[in-house]
Design a protein around this motif. Structure first.
Motif, mmCIF file in Angstrom:
data_model
loop_
_atom_site.group_PDB
_atom_site.id
_atom_site.type_symbol
_atom_site.label_atom_id
_atom_site.label_comp_id
_atom_site.label_asym_id
_atom_site.label_seq_id
_atom_site.Cartn_x
_atom_site.Cartn_y
_atom_site.Cartn_z
ATOM 1 N N PHE A 10 0.832 -1.197 0.000
ATOM 2 C CA PHE A 10 0.000 0.000 0.000
ATOM 3 C C PHE A 10 0.866 1.247 0.000
ATOM 4 N N HIS A 11 0.340 2.308 -0.582
ATOM 5 C CA HIS A 11 0.968 3.631 -0.515
ATOM 6 C C HIS A 11 0.082 4.506 0.361
ATOM 7 N N ILE A 12 0.689 5.151 1.356
ATOM 8 C CA ILE A 12 -0.042 6.029 2.274
ATOM 9 C C ILE A 12 0.453 7.446 2.017
ATOM 10 N N SER A 13 -0.245 8.161 1.161
ATOM 11 C CA SER A 13 0.234 9.469 0.697
ATOM 12 C C SER A 13 0.273 10.519 1.801
ATOM 13 N N HIS A 14 -0.602 10.437 2.782
ATOM 14 C CA HIS A 14 -0.663 11.469 3.811
ATOM 15 C C HIS A 14 0.267 11.205 4.999
ATOM 16 N N ALA A 15 0.959 10.079 5.004
ATOM 17 C CA ALA A 15 1.819 9.728 6.142
ATOM 18 C C ALA A 15 3.075 10.599 6.151
ATOM 19 N N ALA A 16 3.229 11.360 7.214
ATOM 20 C CA ALA A 16 4.401 12.213 7.365
ATOM 21 C C ALA A 16 5.436 11.595 8.300
ATOM 22 N N SER A 17 5.056 10.498 8.955
ATOM 23 C CA SER A 17 5.962 9.852 9.904
ATOM 24 C C SER A 17 5.580 8.383 10.047
ATOM 25 N N LEU A 18 6.434 7.633 10.720
ATOM 26 C CA LEU A 18 6.129 6.230 10.986
ATOM 27 C C LEU A 18 4.917 6.096 11.907
ATOM 28 N N LYS A 19 4.701 7.098 12.746
ATOM 29 C CA LYS A 19 3.525 7.092 13.622
ATOM 30 C C LYS A 19 2.242 7.136 12.794
ATOM 31 N N ASP A 20 2.203 7.951 11.759
ATOM 32 C CA ASP A 20 1.040 8.011 10.870
ATOM 33 C C ASP A 20 0.824 6.671 10.178
#
Length: 91
Positions: A10-20
């Protein structure tokens, strides 16, 4: 006994960190486990915050049932608004 597995990327475009990424991963894994009673785990790309790789395993007494269930799981995960399914590999 029949066992099928798939590796989904999967691609998570809004993830700015590993926490996201972990938040999306936890939600997707928990929802899938509850709905389908299958095994799901993060199996790769743990250090890349915008890429999520999950492994899904299905065990059934009937091969057709196992394949149908795995297909349903993939369709369910594909419709997740938080992550875009970009790859599926069967094993």
């Amino acid at each position: 006994m029949h066992t099928l597995s798939a590796k989904l990327t999967f691609h998570i475009s809004h993830a700015a960190s590993l926490k996201d990424k972990r938040q999306v991963c936890r939600s997707l894994v928990d929802k899938t486990r509850r709905r389908f009673n299958v095994s799901v785990a993060e199996v790769g790309t743990q250090d890349v915050h915008r890429t999520l790789t999950l492994g899904v395993a299905v065990v059934s007494g009937d091969m057709a049932h196992a394949q149908n269930l795995l297909d349903e799981v993939i369709r369910f995960m594909e419709n997740n608004p938080d992550a875009e399914l970009i790859g599926v590999g069967y094993e």
